[in-house]
Each structure stands twice: as C-alpha cells, then as structure tokens.
Design a protein around this motif. Structure first.
Motif, mmCIF file in Angstrom:
data_model
loop_
_atom_site.group_PDB
_atom_site.id
_atom_site.type_symbol
_atom_site.label_atom_id
_atom_site.label_comp_id
_atom_site.label_asym_id
_atom_site.label_seq_id
_atom_site.Cartn_x
_atom_site.Cartn_y
_atom_site.Cartn_z
ATOM 1 N N HIS A 113 -7.892 2.506 1.089
ATOM 2 C CA HIS A 113 -8.707 1.330 0.779
ATOM 3 C C HIS A 113 -9.346 1.496 -0.598
ATOM 4 O O HIS A 113 -10.020 2.481 -0.873
ATOM 5 N N TYR A 143 -2.551 2.302 -1.092
ATOM 6 C CA TYR A 143 -3.633 1.666 -0.350
ATOM 7 C C TYR A 143 -3.050 0.549 0.515
ATOM 8 O O TYR A 143 -2.159 -0.175 0.094
ATOM 9 N N THR A 151 -11.254 -9.479 0.844
ATOM 10 C CA THR A 151 -10.303 -8.391 1.015
ATOM 11 C C THR A 151 -8.878 -8.929 0.977
ATOM 12 O O THR A 151 -8.651 -10.124 1.215
ATOM 13 N N GLU A 167 -4.883 -7.596 2.136
ATOM 14 C CA GLU A 167 -3.952 -6.593 2.675
ATOM 15 C C GLU A 167 -2.845 -6.400 1.658
ATOM 16 O O GLU A 167 -2.331 -7.371 1.102
ATOM 17 N N GLU A 195 -11.500 -0.626 -3.954
ATOM 18 C CA GLU A 195 -12.423 -1.714 -4.270
ATOM 19 C C GLU A 195 -12.297 -2.091 -5.742
ATOM 20 O O GLU A 195 -12.353 -1.236 -6.620
ATOM 21 N N SER A 240 -10.504 -4.484 -1.573
ATOM 22 C CA SER A 240 -11.623 -5.380 -1.283
ATOM 23 C C SER A 240 -12.510 -5.510 -2.510
ATOM 24 O O SER A 240 -12.363 -4.771 -3.488
ATOM 25 N N ARG A 300 -5.188 -1.768 1.673
ATOM 26 C CA ARG A 300 -6.120 -2.875 1.508
ATOM 27 C C ARG A 300 -6.932 -2.670 0.240
ATOM 28 O O ARG A 300 -7.226 -1.541 -0.155
#
Length: 151
Positions: free
Chosen positions: A70, A104, A148, A150, A72, A108, A106
C-alpha cells in the motif's frame, strides 16, 4: 516533461514546496494540513520526484510506502506558471506506475474537502480513485477527503 527522482536540495524545488505549504494554509485549518515539509519529504519511506522542462520546474509529487502492498500519494503540486498543461496528470501517472512496479495492490491519498481542492479530486477521480474512509494514521476530518485505487 522529464520526471526525476529528487533529493529536495534545489532552490526551485524548495520554493515550490514552500508554495505548496502556503497554499494549504490558505484553505485548511492547521490541524487538517497533512502536506509534508522538507524534513518530512526526506524520510526514507518517501520517494520524491520533480518534473522539468529543461531548467523550468513544472511540478512535484511523492509516494509514501505505508506497507509492502500500500502506497500513498503525497505532495502533488504543479507550479502556478504551468497549471492546466497536464503536469499533474503526468506526475500522477508516474507515481501510479511506480506503485505498480513496487507491487503495491493499492494506492491511496488524502486531499482537502473544500472547493479549492475540487480540481485535484476530479483529477484523482479521472484516474479511477474512489472515495473511502481514513487509512493509515488518518482520522475522520470534515476538512479531509480520502481516496483509494486498487492496482
């Protein structure tokens, strides 16, 4: 646009980060500003890029690793001299491509809920980001919007 990994030492980059932080202070109360300063952007879990056309700085963006799956989006900003030229779109695509390269699942982001942030929200929507609740260490905040995607 030539997008380069950046060490945040250049005068133009430092000035654009200062412009970014100032812009955030105009539209968000201090407790709702999640933009990172130079020290924050130099942390080891953040990769920072600057976008250039010859010696002209067009924009900046960063990717923070939240965990192995994940990421950012952080500190997206286009120079005021280069708005509406596709700079943010190209930087965001670069960040997404890097997140995919890292494996990753995801990616966000947090942005403002105020009207001044509507263009940013439309950009993220156009890339398939969906609205979601707070993630990582964020808390519900009427001044924040969480999104977010996917991968």
């Amino acid at each position: 646009m030539d997008i380069r990994q950046d060490d945040l030492s250049g005068e133009k980059v430092i000035a654009l980060i200062a412009e970014h932080l100032y812009g955030m202070s105009l539209h968000s109360p201090p407790e709702s500003i999640h933009a990172l300063d130079l020290v924050g952007l130099k942390k080891t879990d953040i990769t920072f890029w600057s976008g250039w056309e010859e010696d002209e700085l067009l924009g900046i963006g960063a990717l923070k690793e939240l965990d192995g799956g994940h990421g950012e989006v952080k500190s997206m900003r286009t120079s005021s001299l280069h708005l509406r030229k596709g700079v943010a779109r190209r930087m965001l695509q670069h960040i997404i491509d890097e997140a995919k390269r890292r494996g990753y699942g995801r990616i966000s982001l947090e942005t403002g809920s105020m009207e001044a942030f509507a263009p940013a929200r439309r950009l993220y929507e156009s890339f398939g980001f969906a609205y979601c609740g707070p993630f990582a260490d964020y808390k519900e905040d009427p001044n924040s919007v969480f999104m977010t995607k996917e991968l």
